[in-house]
Write a protein that holds these residues in place. Sequence first.
Motif, PDB file in Angstrom:
ATOM      1  N   ILE A   1       5.822  -2.070   0.002  1.00 39.79           N
ATOM      2  CA  ILE A   1       6.622  -2.199   1.048  1.00 39.79           C
ATOM      3  C   ILE A   1       5.751  -1.622   2.267  1.00 39.79           C
ATOM      4  O   ILE A   1       5.756  -0.366   2.274  1.00 39.79           O
ATOM      5  N   ALA A   2       5.291  -2.357   3.343  1.00 39.26           N
ATOM      6  CA  ALA A   2       4.639  -1.925   4.141  1.00 39.26           C
ATOM      7  C   ALA A   2       5.277  -2.161   5.872  1.00 39.26           C
ATOM      8  O   ALA A   2       4.573  -2.597   6.634  1.00 39.26           O
ATOM      9  N   CYS A   3       6.559  -1.917   5.890  1.00 40.61           N
ATOM     10  CA  CYS A   3       7.236  -2.333   7.164  1.00 40.61           C
ATOM     11  C   CYS A   3       8.636  -1.508   7.119  1.00 40.61           C
ATOM     12  O   CYS A   3       9.515  -1.985   6.135  1.00 40.61           O
ATOM     13  N   THR A   4       8.936  -0.883   7.921  1.00 41.95           N
ATOM     14  CA  THR A   4       9.946   0.075   8.242  1.00 41.95           C
ATOM     15  C   THR A   4      11.381  -0.717   7.952  1.00 41.95           C
ATOM     16  O   THR A   4      12.283  -0.240   7.310  1.00 41.95           O
ATOM     17  N   GLU A   5      11.391  -2.004   8.673  1.00 45.98           N
ATOM     18  CA  GLU A   5      12.739  -2.743   8.483  1.00 45.98           C
ATOM     19  C   GLU A   5      12.979  -3.153   7.088  1.00 45.98           C
ATOM     20  O   GLU A   5      14.060  -3.077   6.446  1.00 45.98           O
ATOM     21  N   LEU A   6      11.730  -3.314   6.445  1.00 48.23           N
ATOM     22  CA  LEU A   6      11.871  -3.861   4.839  1.00 48.23           C
ATOM     23  C   LEU A   6      12.118  -2.652   4.148  1.00 48.23           C
ATOM     24  O   LEU A   6      12.557  -2.468   3.093  1.00 48.23           O
ATOM     25  N   SER A   7      11.799  -1.262   4.521  1.00 48.38           N
ATOM     26  CA  SER A   7      12.115  -0.156   3.760  1.00 48.38           C
ATOM     27  C   SER A   7      13.504   0.120   3.582  1.00 48.38           C
ATOM     28  O   SER A   7      13.969   0.767   2.722  1.00 48.38           O
ATOM     29  N   VAL A   8      14.358  -0.137   4.736  1.00 47.89           N
ATOM     30  CA  VAL A   8      15.896   0.262   4.702  1.00 47.89           C
ATOM     31  C   VAL A   8      16.557  -0.188   3.588  1.00 47.89           C
ATOM     32  O   VAL A   8      17.144   0.578   2.951  1.00 47.89           O
ATOM     33  N   PHE A   9      16.149  -1.467   3.098  1.00 48.22           N
ATOM     34  CA  PHE A   9      17.079  -1.873   2.132  1.00 48.22           C
ATOM     35  C   PHE A   9      16.263  -2.252   0.777  1.00 48.22           C
ATOM     36  O   PHE A   9      16.516  -2.728  -0.076  1.00 48.22           O
ATOM     37  N   ALA A  10      14.902  -1.485   0.674  1.00 46.95           N
ATOM     38  CA  ALA A  10      14.203  -1.601  -0.587  1.00 46.95           C
ATOM     39  C   ALA A  10      14.866  -1.130  -1.672  1.00 46.95           C
ATOM     40  O   ALA A  10      15.734  -0.097  -1.764  1.00 46.95           O
ATOM     41  N   LEU A  11      14.317  -1.337  -2.778  1.00 44.82           N
ATOM     42  CA  LEU A  11      15.086  -0.706  -4.017  1.00 44.82           C
ATOM     43  C   LEU A  11      14.498   0.837  -3.844  1.00 44.82           C
ATOM     44  O   LEU A  11      13.362   1.048  -3.842  1.00 44.82           O
ATOM     45  N   LYS A  12      15.507   2.069  -4.154  1.00 46.10           N
ATOM     46  CA  LYS A  12      15.077   3.477  -4.045  1.00 46.10           C
ATOM     47  C   LYS A  12      14.767   3.667  -5.495  1.00 46.10           C
ATOM     48  O   LYS A  12      15.412   3.137  -6.512  1.00 46.10           O
ATOM     49  N   ASN A  13      14.134   4.639  -5.762  1.00 48.08           N
ATOM     50  CA  ASN A  13      13.719   5.440  -7.060  1.00 48.08           C
ATOM     51  C   ASN A  13      13.350   4.444  -8.063  1.00 48.08           C
ATOM     52  O   ASN A  13      14.083   4.501  -9.283  1.00 48.08           O
ATOM     53  N   ASP A  14      12.626   3.275  -7.756  1.00 43.88           N
ATOM     54  CA  ASP A  14      12.334   2.208  -8.763  1.00 43.88           C
ATOM     55  C   ASP A  14      10.620   2.374  -8.736  1.00 43.88           C
ATOM     56  O   ASP A  14      10.122   1.754  -7.681  1.00 43.88           O
ATOM     57  N   SER A  15      10.085   2.458  -9.952  1.00 41.68           N
ATOM     58  CA  SER A  15       8.719   2.506  -9.902  1.00 41.68           C
ATOM     59  C   SER A  15       8.004   1.451  -9.440  1.00 41.68           C
ATOM     60  O   SER A  15       6.614   1.247  -9.374  1.00 41.68           O
ATOM     61  N   LYS A  16       8.872   0.371  -9.523  1.00 45.79           N
ATOM     62  CA  LYS A  16       8.120  -1.064  -9.455  1.00 45.79           C
ATOM     63  C   LYS A  16       8.060  -1.500  -7.889  1.00 45.79           C
ATOM     64  O   LYS A  16       7.797  -2.556  -7.364  1.00 45.79           O
ATOM     65  N   CYS A  17       8.755  -0.489  -7.026  1.00 39.14           N
ATOM     66  CA  CYS A  17       8.759  -0.831  -5.690  1.00 39.14           C
ATOM     67  C   CYS A  17       8.484   0.595  -4.830  1.00 39.14           C
ATOM     68  O   CYS A  17       9.082   1.452  -4.872  1.00 39.14           O
ATOM     69  N   ILE A  18       7.309   0.520  -4.559  1.00 37.62           N
ATOM     70  CA  ILE A  18       6.354   1.628  -3.729  1.00 37.62           C
ATOM     71  C   ILE A  18       6.635   1.284  -2.264  1.00 37.62           C
ATOM     72  O   ILE A  18       6.179   0.245  -1.656  1.00 37.62           O
ATOM     73  N   ASP A  19       7.272   2.152  -1.457  1.00 34.66           N
ATOM     74  CA  ASP A  19       7.457   2.031  -0.121  1.00 34.66           C
ATOM     75  C   ASP A  19       6.793   3.126   0.699  1.00 34.66           C
ATOM     76  O   ASP A  19       6.513   4.334   0.581  1.00 34.66           O
ATOM     77  N   MET A  20       5.842   2.467   1.564  1.00 33.19           N
ATOM     78  CA  MET A  20       4.910   3.354   2.373  1.00 33.19           C
ATOM     79  C   MET A  20       5.682   4.346   3.335  1.00 33.19           C
ATOM     80  O   MET A  20       4.907   5.468   3.387  1.00 33.19           O
ATOM     81  N   ALA A  21       6.825   3.978   3.729  1.00 33.37           N
ATOM     82  CA  ALA A  21       7.553   4.970   4.591  1.00 33.37           C
ATOM     83  C   ALA A  21       7.873   6.004   3.818  1.00 33.37           C
ATOM     84  O   ALA A  21       8.032   7.248   4.068  1.00 33.37           O
ATOM     85  N   ASP A  22       8.480   5.770   2.690  1.00 36.23           N
ATOM     86  CA  ASP A  22       8.974   6.905   1.710  1.00 36.23           C
ATOM     87  C   ASP A  22       7.801   7.943   1.042  1.00 36.23           C
ATOM     88  O   ASP A  22       7.965   9.035   1.305  1.00 36.23           O
ATOM     89  N   LEU A  23       6.464   7.270   0.863  1.00 38.30           N
ATOM     90  CA  LEU A  23       5.357   8.185   0.795  1.00 38.30           C
ATOM     91  C   LEU A  23       5.076   9.116   1.901  1.00 38.30           C
ATOM     92  O   LEU A  23       4.853  10.139   1.637  1.00 38.30           O
ATOM     93  N   GLN A  24       5.160   8.554   3.031  1.00 38.65           N
ATOM     94  CA  GLN A  24       5.157   9.342   4.323  1.00 38.65           C
ATOM     95  C   GLN A  24       5.913  10.338   4.307  1.00 38.65           C
ATOM     96  O   GLN A  24       5.749  11.604   4.498  1.00 38.65           O
ATOM     97  N   ILE A  25       7.109  10.247   4.267  1.00 40.05           N
ATOM     98  CA  ILE A  25       8.324  11.033   4.511  1.00 40.05           C
ATOM     99  C   ILE A  25       8.334  12.208   3.369  1.00 40.05           C
ATOM    100  O   ILE A  25       8.343  13.383   3.724  1.00 40.05           O
ATOM    101  N   GLU A  26       7.939  11.753   1.998  1.00 36.27           N
ATOM    102  CA  GLU A  26       7.907  12.689   1.010  1.00 36.27           C
ATOM    103  C   GLU A  26       6.654  13.782   1.258  1.00 36.27           C
ATOM    104  O   GLU A  26       6.904  14.975   0.962  1.00 36.27           O
ATOM    105  N   GLU A  27       5.678  13.339   1.754  1.00 36.36           N
ATOM    106  CA  GLU A  27       4.146  14.256   2.066  1.00 36.36           C
ATOM    107  C   GLU A  27       4.791  15.110   3.188  1.00 36.36           C
ATOM    108  O   GLU A  27       4.493  16.128   3.201  1.00 36.36           O
ATOM    109  N   PHE A  28       5.573  14.439   4.279  1.00 41.32           N
ATOM    110  CA  PHE A  28       5.934  15.323   5.542  1.00 41.32           C
ATOM    111  C   PHE A  28       6.777  16.319   5.213  1.00 41.32           C
ATOM    112  O   PHE A  28       6.528  17.555   5.566  1.00 41.32           O
ATOM    113  N   LEU A  29       7.690  16.035   3.870  1.00 42.58           N
ATOM    114  CA  LEU A  29       8.768  17.161   3.529  1.00 42.58           C
ATOM    115  C   LEU A  29       8.226  18.230   2.714  1.00 42.58           C
ATOM    116  O   LEU A  29       8.670  19.229   2.171  1.00 42.58           O
ATOM    117  N   LYS A  30       6.664  18.048   2.216  1.00 39.63           N
ATOM    118  CA  LYS A  30       5.988  19.234   1.285  1.00 39.63           C
ATOM    119  C   LYS A  30       5.784  20.395   2.128  1.00 39.63           C
ATOM    120  O   LYS A  30       5.454  20.394   3.016  1.00 39.63           O
TER     121      LYS A  30
END
Lengths: 216, 216
Positions: free
Chosen positions: B187-216
Motif C-alpha cells: 500500500i503506497a497511499c495514505t488514504e488506502l492505508s486507513v482501511f488496509a488489512l492490519k497485522n496481515d503479512s500479505k498486506c504491507i503498508d508503507m505508512a505503517d512501516l514509516q510509523i513503526e520506524e519513527f516509534l523505535k
Amino acid sequence: MSLKGILGLGAFSTQYYLGEIQRKFKVRNKEFSTCPYLLYQIDFQEINPFLPNQFAVLKPKIESVLNEILSLGISELLVPNITLHETLDKIESPLKLFHPVKLTIDYLVKNKISKITLFGTLYTMNSDYLKEKFSENNIELILPSEEHQIWLDNFRKKVFDQIQTQIEIETYQNLIIEYSVQNPVVIACTELSVFALKNDSKCIDMADLQIEEFLK
Amino acid sequence: MSLKGILGLGAFSTQYYLGEIQRKFKVRNKEFSTCPYLLYQIDFQEINPFLPNQFAVLKPKIESVLNEILSLGISELLVPNITLHETLDKIESPLKLFHPVKLTIDYLVKNKISKITLFGTLYTMNSDYLKEKFSENNIELILPSEEHQIWLDNFRKKVFDQIQTQIEIETYQNLIIEYSVQNPVVIACTELSVFALKNDSKCIDMADLQIEEFLK
C-alpha cells in the motif's frame, strides 16, 4: 520565525484542537489549505498525574517546557487544556497565551453577560480558580445541580474513552438547552466541547474561543 | 534538542499519521503517555497544486522547508506523504528521513519477497519512480487490472473526502485479499492505508512501516 505554537498534551484533546483548527481554516481558505503552526508535543504522562493542582511539581515542569518552546522562536502559544491554565497563571513568561479564561471573560463583558452556568470537570466546577476570576469581573458563576455535576464528570470521561452513546450525547445537549434557559452555559472542558451546541449564543465554549483567537 | 520531527502536510494524512503514532505509543506505554515530537505544519496549498512531479517548483519550496526544520534542531524527519518522497530524493539534506520506499524495500529483501502488487494512486502505480527503485533491488512490481486501478484511485479520493461507504470499504479489503493470493500487496497511499488489512503479512503498508520506524 513567526509561526504560532501549540503545546501538545493529551492525545484526545490535542487531536480535537488540531482537527477543529484545520476544519475551520479550510472553510475560510481554498482547496487544500492547512493552517501553519509548530506543535511541540510532550509526553502527557509527565504532566497528567499532577493535574489539576500539584503546582509544586507542575510549575517547574511547565516552566521548562515553555523555555524550550521560546527557544524555538515561538512567541504565541495555544495550550489545548483548560485546567493547565491555572498552573500557567503562576508562571512568568513572555509567551502570549490564547488564554481560555481571559477570552471567555472578554466575551462575556463585551456581550454584557453577568451570570453564567459552568459545565466542566467536577474539579473545575468546584474550585475557586474560575469563581474568583469571574467574580473579579463581576460575573456570577452558577453550577449545575450536584446530580448533574456528577453526570457531566462521568460523561466527559466516557467521551475521553470514546465510549459515549448517542443517548448520552442527546442527554448532554438537552442539559445545555435546559440550563441555558436561565443563563448562558460556559463549557470549560475539551471533552465537553466535542458535543457542545455549535453556533449557539447560549452555549459559550472556551476551546472554541481559543481556536477562533488562534486563527485570527 | 533531540526531538524527532514531523512535516505537517495535508490535513487528512497528517491527522492519520499523528493518530496512529499516538495509538501505537499508548499501547506500548502507560496510561496517558503521548509520543513526544515536533510537528512543523505548513500550508499544504503551497505544495499540493504542484504534486506529484512539478519538481522545478516543488524542489526549492521543500528545500526551504527542510532548512527551517533543520534550524529548529531536528535531525530525523517523518514526512506523512508517500508521493513527496520522489521530490525529497532530489534534495541533498543531512536530515534522516523515515523513507517509505527504502523501508519497504528493506522489509521485502529481509523477508525474501521478490514480487509484489502495488496499490496506490493512478500516478504512483504508473510512474517509473517506484518501478525503478524496486527493480534496482530485484523486486518485481505488478499492477492491478486497469479497471481496479481506476477503482482504487476513486476510492482513495472518497476516503480523502470521507464519503466512502461500508460496501466500498469491504470491496477494497476484498481486493487486497484477492490480489495477495498471488503476491503480497504493498500500500503506497495514505488514504488506502486507513482501511488496509492490519497485522496481515500479505498486506504491507508503507505508512505503517514509516510509523513503526519513527516509534523505535
